[in-house]
Design an enzyme around this catalytic site. Structure first.
Site, PDB file in Angstrom:
ATOM      1  N   HIS A   1      10.053 -12.685  19.621  1.00 35.20           N
ATOM      2  CA  HIS A   1       8.790 -12.000  19.711  1.00 35.20           C
ATOM      3  C   HIS A   1       8.748 -10.873  20.596  1.00 35.20           C
ATOM      4  CE1 HIS A   1       4.390 -12.022  20.441  1.00 35.20           C
ATOM      5  NE2 HIS A   1       4.234 -12.365  19.265  1.00 35.20           N
TER       6      HIS A   1
ATOM      7  N   GLU B   1       5.921 -17.996  12.931  1.00 36.57           N
ATOM      8  CA  GLU B   1       5.900 -18.138  11.578  1.00 36.57           C
ATOM      9  C   GLU B   1       6.639 -19.341  10.875  1.00 36.57           C
ATOM     10  OE1 GLU B   1       4.214 -16.162  10.568  1.00 36.57           O
ATOM     11  OE2 GLU B   1       4.142 -14.326  11.386  1.00 36.57           O
TER      12      GLU B   1
HETATM   13  N1  COA Z   1      17.136 -12.361  14.882  1.00 37.78           N
HETATM   14  C1  COA Z   1      18.211 -11.831  15.463  1.00 37.78           C
HETATM   15  N2  COA Z   1      18.243 -10.828  16.534  1.00 37.78           N
HETATM   16  C2  COA Z   1      17.100 -10.569  16.964  1.00 37.78           C
HETATM   17  C3  COA Z   1      15.783 -11.387  16.513  1.00 37.78           C
HETATM   18  C4  COA Z   1      15.911 -12.017  15.349  1.00 37.78           C
HETATM   19  N3  COA Z   1      14.784 -12.713  14.932  1.00 37.78           N
HETATM   20  N4  COA Z   1      14.690 -10.722  17.245  1.00 37.78           N
HETATM   21  C5  COA Z   1      15.225  -9.907  17.893  1.00 37.78           C
HETATM   22  N5  COA Z   1      16.454  -9.697  17.780  1.00 37.78           N
HETATM   23  C6  COA Z   1      17.472  -8.818  18.570  1.00 37.78           C
HETATM   24  C7  COA Z   1      17.175  -7.428  18.095  1.00 37.78           C
HETATM   25  O1  COA Z   1      17.933  -7.192  16.956  1.00 37.78           O
HETATM   26  C8  COA Z   1      17.620  -6.716  19.462  1.00 37.78           C
HETATM   27  O2  COA Z   1      18.945  -6.544  19.587  1.00 37.78           O
HETATM   28  P1  COA Z   1      19.466  -5.142  19.745  1.00 37.78           P
HETATM   29  O3  COA Z   1      19.225  -4.756  21.235  1.00 37.78           O
HETATM   30  O4  COA Z   1      20.850  -5.183  19.486  1.00 37.78           O
HETATM   31  O5  COA Z   1      18.991  -4.122  18.866  1.00 37.78           O
HETATM   32  C9  COA Z   1      17.144  -7.618  20.462  1.00 37.78           C
HETATM   33  O6  COA Z   1      17.295  -8.821  19.927  1.00 37.78           O
HETATM   34  C10 COA Z   1      15.832  -7.331  21.090  1.00 37.78           C
HETATM   35  O7  COA Z   1      14.878  -7.191  20.028  1.00 37.78           O
HETATM   36  P2  COA Z   1      13.832  -5.881  20.017  1.00 37.78           P
HETATM   37  O8  COA Z   1      13.900  -5.332  18.839  1.00 37.78           O
HETATM   38  O9  COA Z   1      13.636  -5.452  21.328  1.00 37.78           O
HETATM   39  O10 COA Z   1      12.449  -7.093  19.863  1.00 37.78           O
HETATM   40  P3  COA Z   1      11.412  -6.688  19.341  1.00 37.78           P
HETATM   41  O11 COA Z   1      10.403  -6.992  20.321  1.00 37.78           O
HETATM   42  O12 COA Z   1      11.245  -5.350  18.853  1.00 37.78           O
HETATM   43  O13 COA Z   1      10.894  -7.681  18.054  1.00 37.78           O
HETATM   44  C11 COA Z   1      10.547  -9.329  16.557  1.00 37.78           C
HETATM   45  C12 COA Z   1      10.286  -8.624  17.999  1.00 37.78           C
HETATM   46  C13 COA Z   1       9.288 -10.176  16.208  1.00 37.78           C
HETATM   47  C14 COA Z   1      10.065  -7.904  15.621  1.00 37.78           C
HETATM   48  C15 COA Z   1      11.819  -9.482  16.469  1.00 37.78           C
HETATM   49  O14 COA Z   1      12.142 -10.607  17.141  1.00 37.78           O
HETATM   50  C16 COA Z   1      11.967 -10.061  14.711  1.00 37.78           C
HETATM   51  O15 COA Z   1      12.338  -9.303  14.072  1.00 37.78           O
HETATM   52  N6  COA Z   1      12.011 -11.208  14.475  1.00 37.78           N
HETATM   53  C17 COA Z   1      12.004 -11.764  13.192  1.00 37.78           C
HETATM   54  C18 COA Z   1      11.060 -11.468  12.178  1.00 37.78           C
HETATM   55  C19 COA Z   1       9.759 -12.172  12.625  1.00 37.78           C
HETATM   56  O16 COA Z   1       9.801 -13.621  12.690  1.00 37.78           O
HETATM   57  N7  COA Z   1       8.493 -11.651  12.541  1.00 37.78           N
HETATM   58  C20 COA Z   1       7.295 -12.410  12.884  1.00 37.78           C
HETATM   59  C21 COA Z   1       6.953 -11.971  14.479  1.00 37.78           C
HETATM   60  S1  COA Z   1       5.629 -13.120  14.843  1.00 37.78           S
END
Ligand code: COA
Length: 358
Positions: free
Chosen positions: A250, A303
Protein backbone atom coordinates in the site's frame (compact mmCIF):
# COMPACT_ATOMS: atom_id res chain seq x y z
CA UNK A 1 11.88 14.28 -7.58
CA UNK A 2 11.47 15.59 -4.01
CA UNK A 3 8.50 16.75 -2.02
CA UNK A 4 8.56 19.66 0.42
CA UNK A 5 10.30 17.53 3.06
CA UNK A 6 13.06 16.57 0.69
CA UNK A 7 11.60 13.04 0.46
CA UNK A 8 11.86 11.23 -2.87
CA UNK A 9 8.44 10.98 -4.50
CA UNK A 10 9.36 9.35 -7.84
CA UNK A 11 6.48 11.30 -9.38
CA UNK A 12 3.94 9.72 -7.04
CA UNK A 13 3.44 12.75 -4.76
CA UNK A 14 4.14 10.50 -1.73
CA UNK A 15 3.46 12.39 1.47
CA UNK A 16 2.45 15.60 -0.34
CA UNK A 17 -0.60 17.21 1.25
CA UNK A 18 -2.90 18.52 -1.49
CA UNK A 19 -6.04 19.28 0.53
CA UNK A 20 -7.49 19.73 3.98
CA UNK A 21 -10.38 17.39 4.62
CA UNK A 22 -12.86 16.69 7.39
CA UNK A 23 -13.92 13.44 5.75
CA UNK A 24 -11.38 10.77 6.65
CA UNK A 25 -7.93 10.28 8.10
CA UNK A 26 -5.51 7.51 7.14
CA UNK A 27 -2.71 6.81 9.63
CA UNK A 28 -0.37 4.62 7.64
CA UNK A 29 2.17 4.05 10.42
CA UNK A 30 -0.31 2.86 13.02
CA UNK A 31 -2.78 1.25 10.62
CA UNK A 32 -5.74 3.38 11.62
CA UNK A 33 -8.58 4.76 9.52
CA UNK A 34 -11.11 7.33 10.71
CA UNK A 35 -14.15 8.06 8.55
CA UNK A 36 -16.29 11.06 9.44
CA UNK A 37 -14.82 11.10 12.94
CA UNK A 38 -15.36 7.39 13.66
CA UNK A 39 -12.88 4.53 13.69
CA UNK A 40 -13.65 2.33 10.71
CA UNK A 41 -14.04 -0.73 13.00
CA UNK A 42 -16.78 0.99 14.98
CA UNK A 43 -18.49 2.47 11.93
CA UNK A 44 -18.55 -0.73 9.89
CA UNK A 45 -19.99 -2.68 12.83
CA UNK A 46 -23.00 -0.42 13.31
CA UNK A 47 -23.56 1.94 10.42
CA UNK A 48 -25.77 1.35 7.42
CA UNK A 49 -24.65 2.49 3.99
CA UNK A 50 -27.11 5.36 4.26
CA UNK A 51 -25.53 6.35 7.61
CA UNK A 52 -22.16 6.62 5.87
CA UNK A 53 -23.72 8.77 3.15
CA UNK A 54 -25.27 11.10 5.72
CA UNK A 55 -22.02 11.25 7.68
CA UNK A 56 -19.90 12.17 4.66
CA UNK A 57 -22.43 14.38 2.88
CA UNK A 58 -23.98 16.14 5.89
CA UNK A 59 -21.19 15.68 8.49
CA UNK A 60 -23.32 14.02 11.17
CA UNK A 61 -24.69 10.60 12.09
CA UNK A 62 -28.33 10.85 10.94
CA UNK A 63 -31.51 10.66 12.96
CA UNK A 64 -33.98 7.98 11.84
CA UNK A 65 -35.83 10.54 9.71
CA UNK A 66 -32.61 11.80 8.10
CA UNK A 67 -31.48 8.24 7.38
CA UNK A 68 -34.80 7.56 5.70
CA UNK A 69 -34.49 10.77 3.64
CA UNK A 70 -31.04 9.71 2.40
CA UNK A 71 -32.27 6.17 1.68
CA UNK A 72 -35.24 7.50 -0.28
CA UNK A 73 -33.09 9.97 -2.27
CA UNK A 74 -30.66 7.20 -3.30
CA UNK A 75 -33.61 4.93 -4.14
CA UNK A 76 -35.03 7.68 -6.38
CA UNK A 77 -31.61 7.81 -8.04
CA UNK A 78 -31.84 4.05 -8.72
CA UNK A 79 -35.32 4.40 -10.18
CA UNK A 80 -34.30 7.34 -12.40
CA UNK A 81 -31.19 5.50 -13.62
CA UNK A 82 -33.20 2.36 -14.37
CA UNK A 83 -35.63 4.42 -16.45
CA UNK A 84 -32.69 5.78 -18.46
CA UNK A 85 -31.13 2.37 -19.19
CA UNK A 86 -32.83 2.24 -22.59
CA UNK A 87 -31.21 5.51 -23.66
CA UNK A 88 -27.66 4.41 -22.79
CA UNK A 89 -27.09 2.92 -26.24
CA UNK A 90 -24.25 0.41 -26.19
CA UNK A 91 -22.72 1.79 -22.96
CA UNK A 92 -23.56 -1.39 -21.06
CA UNK A 93 -22.04 -3.61 -23.76
CA UNK A 94 -18.60 -2.67 -22.46
CA UNK A 95 -16.23 -5.56 -21.84
CA UNK A 96 -15.37 -4.35 -18.35
CA UNK A 97 -17.71 -3.26 -15.58
CA UNK A 98 -15.74 -0.10 -14.89
CA UNK A 99 -15.99 0.90 -18.55
CA UNK A 100 -19.76 0.39 -18.31
CA UNK A 101 -19.94 2.49 -15.13
CA UNK A 102 -17.89 5.25 -16.70
CA UNK A 103 -20.08 5.31 -19.80
CA UNK A 104 -23.30 5.08 -17.76
CA UNK A 105 -22.22 7.85 -15.38
CA UNK A 106 -21.28 10.05 -18.34
CA UNK A 107 -24.92 9.92 -19.45
CA UNK A 108 -26.15 11.49 -16.19
CA UNK A 109 -27.07 15.16 -16.27
CA UNK A 110 -26.77 17.56 -13.32
CA UNK A 111 -27.17 14.68 -10.90
CA UNK A 112 -26.93 15.04 -7.12
CA UNK A 113 -24.70 12.88 -4.91
CA UNK A 114 -27.66 10.64 -4.03
CA UNK A 115 -28.70 10.29 -7.68
CA UNK A 116 -25.18 9.39 -8.79
CA UNK A 117 -24.80 6.91 -5.93
CA UNK A 118 -28.09 5.26 -6.81
CA UNK A 119 -27.27 5.17 -10.51
CA UNK A 120 -23.88 3.48 -10.07
CA UNK A 121 -25.56 0.53 -8.34
CA UNK A 122 -28.08 0.21 -11.18
CA UNK A 123 -25.42 0.40 -13.93
CA UNK A 124 -23.23 -2.22 -12.23
CA UNK A 125 -26.11 -4.68 -11.79
CA UNK A 126 -27.54 -4.09 -15.28
CA UNK A 127 -24.11 -4.49 -16.92
CA UNK A 128 -23.56 -7.79 -15.14
CA UNK A 129 -26.96 -9.17 -16.12
CA UNK A 130 -26.63 -8.00 -19.72
CA UNK A 131 -23.37 -9.95 -20.08
CA UNK A 132 -25.20 -13.01 -18.84
CA UNK A 133 -27.99 -12.43 -21.37
CA UNK A 134 -30.44 -11.48 -18.61
CA UNK A 135 -32.86 -8.54 -18.49
CA UNK A 136 -32.14 -5.87 -15.86
CA UNK A 137 -34.07 -6.10 -12.60
CA UNK A 138 -36.04 -2.97 -11.66
CA UNK A 139 -35.06 -1.29 -8.38
CA UNK A 140 -37.19 -1.57 -5.27
CA UNK A 141 -37.69 2.00 -4.08
CA UNK A 142 -38.38 0.75 -0.53
CA UNK A 143 -35.13 -1.19 -0.15
CA UNK A 144 -31.79 -0.14 1.28
CA UNK A 145 -29.11 0.46 -1.32
CA UNK A 146 -27.01 -2.58 -0.31
CA UNK A 147 -30.00 -4.91 -0.39
CA UNK A 148 -31.19 -3.59 -3.71
CA UNK A 149 -27.77 -3.81 -5.37
CA UNK A 150 -27.66 -7.50 -4.44
CA UNK A 151 -31.24 -8.10 -5.60
CA UNK A 152 -30.83 -6.17 -8.86
CA UNK A 153 -27.71 -8.25 -9.56
CA UNK A 154 -28.94 -11.76 -8.79
CA UNK A 155 -32.68 -11.27 -9.29
CA UNK A 156 -33.30 -13.01 -5.93
CA UNK A 157 -33.95 -11.68 -2.44
CA UNK A 158 -30.59 -11.53 -0.59
CA UNK A 159 -30.15 -12.97 2.92
CA UNK A 160 -29.91 -10.54 5.86
CA UNK A 161 -26.35 -11.79 6.47
CA UNK A 162 -25.32 -10.99 2.90
CA UNK A 163 -26.93 -7.54 3.07
CA UNK A 164 -25.17 -6.80 6.36
CA UNK A 165 -21.78 -7.96 5.03
CA UNK A 166 -22.09 -5.90 1.84
CA UNK A 167 -23.18 -2.91 3.88
CA UNK A 168 -20.10 -3.26 6.12
CA UNK A 169 -17.94 -3.41 2.97
CA UNK A 170 -19.53 -0.33 1.39
CA UNK A 171 -19.18 1.66 4.62
CA UNK A 172 -15.55 0.54 5.00
CA UNK A 173 -14.55 1.72 1.51
CA UNK A 174 -16.73 4.84 1.48
CA UNK A 175 -13.73 7.14 1.93
CA UNK A 176 -9.97 6.82 2.29
CA UNK A 177 -8.05 10.08 2.39
CA UNK A 178 -6.45 11.35 -0.79
CA UNK A 179 -6.53 8.11 -2.76
CA UNK A 180 -5.97 8.35 -6.52
CA UNK A 181 -9.63 8.36 -7.60
CA UNK A 182 -10.60 10.91 -4.96
CA UNK A 183 -7.70 13.11 -6.03
CA UNK A 184 -8.86 12.80 -9.65
CA UNK A 185 -12.36 13.88 -8.61
CA UNK A 186 -10.98 16.83 -6.65
CA UNK A 187 -8.78 17.99 -9.53
CA UNK A 188 -11.81 18.05 -11.84
CA UNK A 189 -13.96 19.77 -9.18
CA UNK A 190 -11.23 22.36 -8.59
CA UNK A 191 -11.63 23.65 -12.15
CA UNK A 192 -15.26 24.55 -11.34
CA UNK A 193 -16.51 21.57 -13.31
CA UNK A 194 -19.60 19.59 -12.32
CA UNK A 195 -20.13 16.57 -10.06
CA UNK A 196 -20.85 14.11 -12.88
CA UNK A 197 -17.59 15.03 -14.64
CA UNK A 198 -15.65 14.60 -11.40
CA UNK A 199 -17.20 11.17 -10.77
CA UNK A 200 -16.50 10.03 -14.34
CA UNK A 201 -12.82 10.94 -13.85
CA UNK A 202 -12.77 9.12 -10.50
CA UNK A 203 -14.22 5.95 -12.05
CA UNK A 204 -11.43 6.05 -14.63
CA UNK A 205 -8.81 6.27 -11.87
CA UNK A 206 -10.40 3.55 -9.74
CA UNK A 207 -10.37 1.12 -12.66
CA UNK A 208 -6.58 0.68 -12.67
CA UNK A 209 -5.05 -2.46 -11.09
CA UNK A 210 -2.89 -0.40 -8.72
CA UNK A 211 -6.06 1.10 -7.20
CA UNK A 212 -9.50 -0.50 -7.43
CA UNK A 213 -8.81 -3.09 -10.09
CA UNK A 214 -7.09 -5.54 -7.74
CA UNK A 215 -9.84 -7.66 -6.05
CA UNK A 216 -10.92 -9.56 -9.17
CA UNK A 217 -7.31 -10.55 -9.94
CA UNK A 218 -6.93 -11.51 -6.25
CA UNK A 219 -9.56 -14.20 -6.71
CA UNK A 220 -7.90 -15.28 -9.98
CA UNK A 221 -4.68 -15.60 -7.97
CA UNK A 222 -6.35 -17.77 -5.32
CA UNK A 223 -7.80 -19.98 -8.07
CA UNK A 224 -4.39 -20.29 -9.73
CA UNK A 225 -2.75 -21.23 -6.42
CA UNK A 226 -5.51 -23.72 -5.63
CA UNK A 227 -4.23 -25.13 -2.33
CA UNK A 228 -2.22 -23.62 0.53
CA UNK A 229 0.77 -25.91 -0.04
CA UNK A 230 1.26 -24.43 -3.53
CA UNK A 231 1.26 -20.79 -2.33
CA UNK A 232 4.97 -20.40 -1.67
CA UNK A 233 6.15 -21.66 -5.07
CA UNK A 234 3.42 -19.82 -6.97
CA UNK A 235 4.14 -16.49 -5.28
CA UNK A 236 7.89 -16.83 -5.79
CA UNK A 237 7.21 -17.54 -9.46
CA UNK A 238 5.24 -14.29 -9.76
CA UNK A 239 8.04 -12.24 -8.23
CA UNK A 240 10.63 -13.99 -10.39
CA UNK A 241 8.55 -13.03 -13.44
CA UNK A 242 8.64 -9.41 -12.26
CA UNK A 243 4.96 -9.28 -11.32
CA UNK A 244 3.46 -7.81 -8.16
CA UNK A 245 1.45 -9.85 -5.69
CA UNK A 246 -2.13 -8.61 -5.85
CA UNK A 247 -3.67 -7.65 -2.52
CA UNK A 248 -0.28 -6.86 -0.95
CA UNK A 249 1.39 -3.49 -0.39
CA UNK A 250 0.00 0.00 0.00
CA UNK A 251 1.19 3.51 -0.69
CA UNK A 252 0.32 4.75 2.80
CA UNK A 253 0.03 1.77 5.17
CA UNK A 254 3.27 0.42 6.60
CA UNK A 255 1.34 -2.22 8.56
CA UNK A 256 -1.63 -4.41 7.64
CA UNK A 257 -4.49 -2.34 6.20
CA UNK A 258 -7.00 -1.92 9.06
CA UNK A 259 -9.87 -2.45 6.62
CA UNK A 260 -8.75 -6.06 6.10
CA UNK A 261 -9.63 -7.03 9.69
CA UNK A 262 -12.94 -5.13 9.48
CA UNK A 263 -13.94 -7.06 6.37
CA UNK A 264 -12.83 -10.39 7.82
CA UNK A 265 -15.09 -9.78 10.81
CA UNK A 266 -17.93 -8.80 8.49
CA UNK A 267 -17.59 -12.00 6.51
CA UNK A 268 -17.55 -14.26 9.58
CA UNK A 269 -21.35 -14.69 9.49
CA UNK A 270 -21.17 -16.04 5.94
CA UNK A 271 -19.88 -19.14 4.27
CA UNK A 272 -16.68 -17.80 2.68
CA UNK A 273 -15.21 -20.56 0.51
CA UNK A 274 -11.84 -18.88 -0.09
CA UNK A 275 -11.15 -17.57 3.42
CA UNK A 276 -8.78 -20.29 4.65
CA UNK A 277 -6.75 -20.23 1.43
CA UNK A 278 -6.60 -16.42 1.48
CA UNK A 279 -5.16 -16.48 5.01
CA UNK A 280 -2.50 -19.00 3.99
CA UNK A 281 -1.63 -17.01 0.86
CA UNK A 282 -1.42 -13.77 2.84
CA UNK A 283 1.02 -15.17 5.37
CA UNK A 284 3.14 -16.81 2.65
CA UNK A 285 3.14 -13.56 0.62
CA UNK A 286 4.06 -11.44 3.66
CA UNK A 287 7.02 -13.72 4.44
CA UNK A 288 8.24 -13.81 0.83
CA UNK A 289 7.88 -10.03 0.39
CA UNK A 290 9.90 -9.51 3.60
CA UNK A 291 12.75 -11.43 1.93
CA UNK A 292 12.17 -9.77 -1.44
CA UNK A 293 11.98 -6.18 -0.15
CA UNK A 294 13.51 -6.13 3.35
CA UNK A 295 13.47 -2.32 3.42
CA UNK A 296 9.82 -1.91 2.50
CA UNK A 297 6.96 -3.06 4.74
CA UNK A 298 4.54 -4.82 2.37
CA UNK A 299 1.51 -6.19 4.21
CA UNK A 300 -1.99 -7.11 3.07
CA UNK A 301 -4.10 -4.29 1.75
CA UNK A 302 -7.89 -4.26 1.65
CA UNK A 303 -8.24 -6.26 -1.55
CA UNK A 304 -7.69 -9.83 -0.31
CA UNK A 305 -10.46 -9.47 2.25
CA UNK A 306 -12.59 -7.59 -0.28
CA UNK A 307 -12.39 -10.47 -2.72
CA UNK A 308 -13.37 -12.96 -0.01
CA UNK A 309 -16.30 -10.86 1.18
CA UNK A 310 -17.73 -9.94 -2.21
CA UNK A 311 -17.44 -13.56 -3.35
CA UNK A 312 -19.19 -14.72 -0.17
CA UNK A 313 -22.13 -12.34 -0.68
CA UNK A 314 -22.59 -13.85 -4.14
CA UNK A 315 -21.14 -11.16 -6.39
CA UNK A 316 -19.21 -12.32 -9.46
CA UNK A 317 -15.56 -11.26 -9.59
CA UNK A 318 -16.30 -9.03 -12.59
CA UNK A 319 -18.38 -6.94 -10.20
CA UNK A 320 -15.69 -6.48 -7.56
CA UNK A 321 -14.29 -3.20 -8.90
CA UNK A 322 -17.77 -1.83 -9.72
CA UNK A 323 -18.78 -2.69 -6.13
CA UNK A 324 -15.82 -0.66 -4.90
CA UNK A 325 -17.19 2.24 -6.98
CA UNK A 326 -20.65 1.78 -5.40
CA UNK A 327 -19.07 2.45 -1.99
CA UNK A 328 -16.41 5.00 -2.93
CA UNK A 329 -18.87 7.16 -4.90
CA UNK A 330 -20.04 8.39 -1.49
CA UNK A 331 -16.59 9.77 -0.69
CA UNK A 332 -16.03 11.18 -4.18
CA UNK A 333 -19.21 13.25 -3.95
CA UNK A 334 -18.31 14.51 -0.47
CA UNK A 335 -14.80 15.48 -1.60
CA UNK A 336 -16.16 17.35 -4.61
CA UNK A 337 -18.30 19.52 -2.30
CA UNK A 338 -15.33 20.07 -0.02
CA UNK A 339 -13.13 21.04 -2.98
CA UNK A 340 -15.73 23.44 -4.41
CA UNK A 341 -15.88 25.20 -1.05
CA UNK A 342 -12.15 26.01 -1.27
CA UNK A 343 -12.64 27.75 -4.63
CA UNK A 344 -9.01 26.95 -5.39
CA UNK A 345 -7.75 25.44 -8.68
CA UNK A 346 -5.43 22.43 -8.20
CA UNK A 347 -2.59 23.12 -10.55
CA UNK A 348 0.78 21.68 -9.49
CA UNK A 349 4.06 22.41 -11.22
CA UNK A 350 6.46 20.31 -13.22
CA UNK A 351 10.20 20.49 -13.74
CA UNK A 352 11.24 20.83 -17.38
CA UNK A 353 13.91 18.28 -18.30
CA UNK A 354 13.78 18.43 -22.11
CA UNK A 355 13.58 15.57 -24.60
CA UNK A 356 16.99 14.06 -23.93
CA UNK A 357 16.76 13.63 -20.16
CA UNK A 358 16.30 10.07 -18.91
N1 COA B 1 4.24 -7.25 -4.85
C1 COA B 1 5.56 -7.20 -5.12
N2 COA B 1 6.32 -6.11 -4.96
C2 COA B 1 5.69 -5.02 -4.52
C3 COA B 1 4.33 -4.99 -4.20
C4 COA B 1 3.60 -6.18 -4.39
N3 COA B 1 2.30 -6.23 -4.14
N4 COA B 1 3.99 -3.77 -3.78
C5 COA B 1 5.10 -3.03 -3.84
N5 COA B 1 6.14 -3.79 -4.27
C6 COA B 1 7.52 -3.38 -4.48
C7 COA B 1 7.61 -2.48 -5.70
O1 COA B 1 7.83 -3.24 -6.88
C8 COA B 1 8.76 -1.59 -5.37
O2 COA B 1 9.94 -2.26 -5.71
P1 COA B 1 11.13 -1.47 -6.45
O3 COA B 1 11.56 -0.41 -5.46
O4 COA B 1 12.15 -2.51 -6.70
O5 COA B 1 10.54 -0.89 -7.69
C9 COA B 1 8.70 -1.48 -3.84
O6 COA B 1 7.93 -2.59 -3.37
C10 COA B 1 8.07 -0.22 -3.38
O7 COA B 1 6.81 -0.15 -3.96
P2 COA B 1 6.16 1.18 -4.51
O8 COA B 1 5.98 1.02 -5.97
O9 COA B 1 6.88 2.37 -4.01
O10 COA B 1 4.79 1.13 -3.80
P3 COA B 1 3.62 2.04 -4.19
O11 COA B 1 3.32 2.84 -3.00
O12 COA B 1 3.83 2.79 -5.44
O13 COA B 1 2.53 0.94 -4.51
C11 COA B 1 0.66 -0.38 -4.57
C12 COA B 1 1.42 0.68 -3.77
C13 COA B 1 -0.63 -0.70 -3.85
C14 COA B 1 0.38 0.18 -5.95
C15 COA B 1 1.55 -1.65 -4.69
O14 COA B 1 1.84 -2.14 -3.41
C16 COA B 1 0.94 -2.70 -5.57
O15 COA B 1 1.07 -2.65 -6.79
N6 COA B 1 0.20 -3.69 -4.96
C17 COA B 1 -0.44 -4.72 -5.76
C18 COA B 1 -1.72 -4.22 -6.36
C19 COA B 1 -2.83 -4.04 -5.32
O16 COA B 1 -3.03 -4.89 -4.46
N7 COA B 1 -3.52 -2.89 -5.43
C20 COA B 1 -4.58 -2.54 -4.52
C21 COA B 1 -4.17 -1.40 -3.66
S1 COA B 1 -5.32 -1.10 -2.35
Amino acid sequence: MKNGNGKATAGGLDGVVVAETALSEVDGERGRLVIGGYDVEELAKEATFEDACALLWHHARPSAAEREAVRAAIARGRVAAFERLGSLGDALDAEGGMDALRAGAAHLREASAAEITGAIGVFAAAWHRRRAGLAPVAPDADASHAADVLRMTSGAAPTPAAIRALEAYLVTVSDHGMNASTFAARVVASTGSDLVSAVVAAIGALKGPLHGGAPGPVLDMLDAIGTADRADAWLRGELAAGRRIMGMGHRVYRVRDPRAAVLERAVSALDAPHLALARAVESAAAAILREHKPDRALAANVELATAILLDAVGLHRDLFSPSFAVGRAVGWCAHVSEQWRTGRLIRPGSRYVGWNAS
